[in-house]
Design an enzyme around this catalytic site. Sequence first.
Site, PDB file in Angstrom:
ATOM      1  N   CYS A   1     -10.101  -3.727  -4.267  1.00  0.00           N
ATOM      2  CA  CYS A   1      -9.561  -4.847  -4.160  1.00  0.00           C
ATOM      3  C   CYS A   1     -10.481  -6.101  -4.734  1.00  0.00           C
ATOM      4  CB  CYS A   1      -8.541  -5.022  -3.691  1.00  0.00           C
ATOM      5  SG  CYS A   1      -7.381  -3.602  -3.176  1.00  0.00           S
TER       6      CYS A   1
ATOM      7  N   CYS B   1      -4.051   0.555  -3.153  1.00  0.00           N
ATOM      8  CA  CYS B   1      -3.655  -0.803  -2.184  1.00  0.00           C
ATOM      9  C   CYS B   1      -2.446  -1.725  -2.304  1.00  0.00           C
ATOM     10  CB  CYS B   1      -5.532  -1.207  -1.927  1.00  0.00           C
ATOM     11  SG  CYS B   1      -6.650  -0.877  -0.364  1.00  0.00           S
TER      12      CYS B   1
ATOM     13  N   GLU C   1       0.335   4.749   0.670  1.00  0.00           N
ATOM     14  CA  GLU C   1      -0.269   6.176   1.157  1.00  0.00           C
ATOM     15  C   GLU C   1      -0.555   7.289   0.516  1.00  0.00           C
ATOM     16  OE1 GLU C   1      -1.324   5.463   5.551  1.00  0.00           O
ATOM     17  OE2 GLU C   1      -2.396   3.749   5.124  1.00  0.00           O
TER      18      GLU C   1
ATOM     19  N   CYS D   1     -10.735  -4.934   0.835  1.00  0.00           N
ATOM     20  CA  CYS D   1     -11.018  -3.963   0.486  1.00  0.00           C
ATOM     21  C   CYS D   1     -12.271  -4.899  -0.841  1.00  0.00           C
ATOM     22  CB  CYS D   1     -10.815  -3.117   0.438  1.00  0.00           C
ATOM     23  SG  CYS D   1     -10.224  -2.745  -0.681  1.00  0.00           S
TER      24      CYS D   1
ATOM     25  N   ASN E   1       0.775  -1.122   0.244  1.00  0.00           N
ATOM     26  CA  ASN E   1      -0.004  -0.297  -0.220  1.00  0.00           C
ATOM     27  C   ASN E   1       0.661   1.084  -0.222  1.00  0.00           C
ATOM     28  OD1 ASN E   1       0.591  -1.202   2.515  1.00  0.00           O
ATOM     29  ND2 ASN E   1      -1.122   0.327   3.823  1.00  0.00           N
TER      30      ASN E   1
ATOM     31  N   GLU F   1      -2.855  -5.030  -3.174  1.00  0.00           N
ATOM     32  CA  GLU F   1      -3.344  -5.574  -4.059  1.00  0.00           C
ATOM     33  C   GLU F   1      -3.388  -4.904  -5.965  1.00  0.00           C
ATOM     34  OE1 GLU F   1      -4.601  -5.127  -1.411  1.00  0.00           O
ATOM     35  OE2 GLU F   1      -6.316  -6.842  -0.521  1.00  0.00           O
TER      36      GLU F   1
HETATM   37  N1  THU Z   1      -5.207  -1.484   2.712  1.00  0.00           N
HETATM   38  C1  THU Z   1      -4.917  -2.428   1.444  1.00  0.00           C
HETATM   39  O1  THU Z   1      -3.854  -2.470   0.769  1.00  0.00           O
HETATM   40  N2  THU Z   1      -5.319  -3.595   1.646  1.00  0.00           N
HETATM   41  C2  THU Z   1      -6.367  -4.564   1.873  1.00  0.00           C
HETATM   42  O2  THU Z   1      -6.249  -5.471   1.755  1.00  0.00           O
HETATM   43  C3  THU Z   1      -6.898  -3.663   3.088  1.00  0.00           C
HETATM   44  C4  THU Z   1      -6.576  -2.119   3.218  1.00  0.00           C
HETATM   45  C5  THU Z   1      -4.529  -0.634   2.974  1.00  0.00           C
HETATM   46  C6  THU Z   1      -4.991   0.897   2.384  1.00  0.00           C
HETATM   47  C7  THU Z   1      -4.325   1.714   3.225  1.00  0.00           C
HETATM   48  O3  THU Z   1      -3.458   1.997   2.796  1.00  0.00           O
HETATM   49  C8  THU Z   1      -4.539   1.249   4.824  1.00  0.00           C
HETATM   50  O4  THU Z   1      -4.257  -0.946   4.692  1.00  0.00           O
HETATM   51  C9  THU Z   1      -6.086   0.764   6.016  1.00  0.00           C
HETATM   52  O5  THU Z   1      -6.717   0.776   5.243  1.00  0.00           O
END
Ligand code: THU
Length: 130
Positions: free
Chosen positions: A86, A50, A41, A83, A39, A52
Amino acid sequence: MSLIETARAVRENAHAPYSKFKVGAAVQAASGTVYVGCNVENVAYPEGTCAEGGAIAAMIAGGDTRIAAIAVIADSPQPVSPCGGCRQKIAEFADGDVVVTLATTDGTVLETTVGKLLPGSFDAAYMSRA
Ligand code: THU
């Protein structure tokens, strides 16, 4: 290295200063090549991506188009649940029976499938009259 261990390694590179929740993902393409993502941000929160999605973008950029297996790992109490966005991204490139391995950093592993994660998914067949 197993797919989950590959995901564990790339998770270290995650840029998650806002949520502090690092996620790693590894996709094995039908060709056998493994692609990774974490991920990333952003201070403008909705711009974050994300793990994935990153791995899938790397797969497409690498010239592969089908997912044979995918693993996702995070430091969560239960194996991390992808999520909704994804799940849809994974379903674009994977058959319903493709195994999705979800894991915690302390070793709890849950195996599921793309079809179980996103039953009744919207796919191109719905657009056949377009
Ligand atoms: N996140 C992912 O990268 N993948 C997931 O399957 C769940 C959430 C990340 C997004 C964000 O940067 C952090 O986790 C919190 O939501």
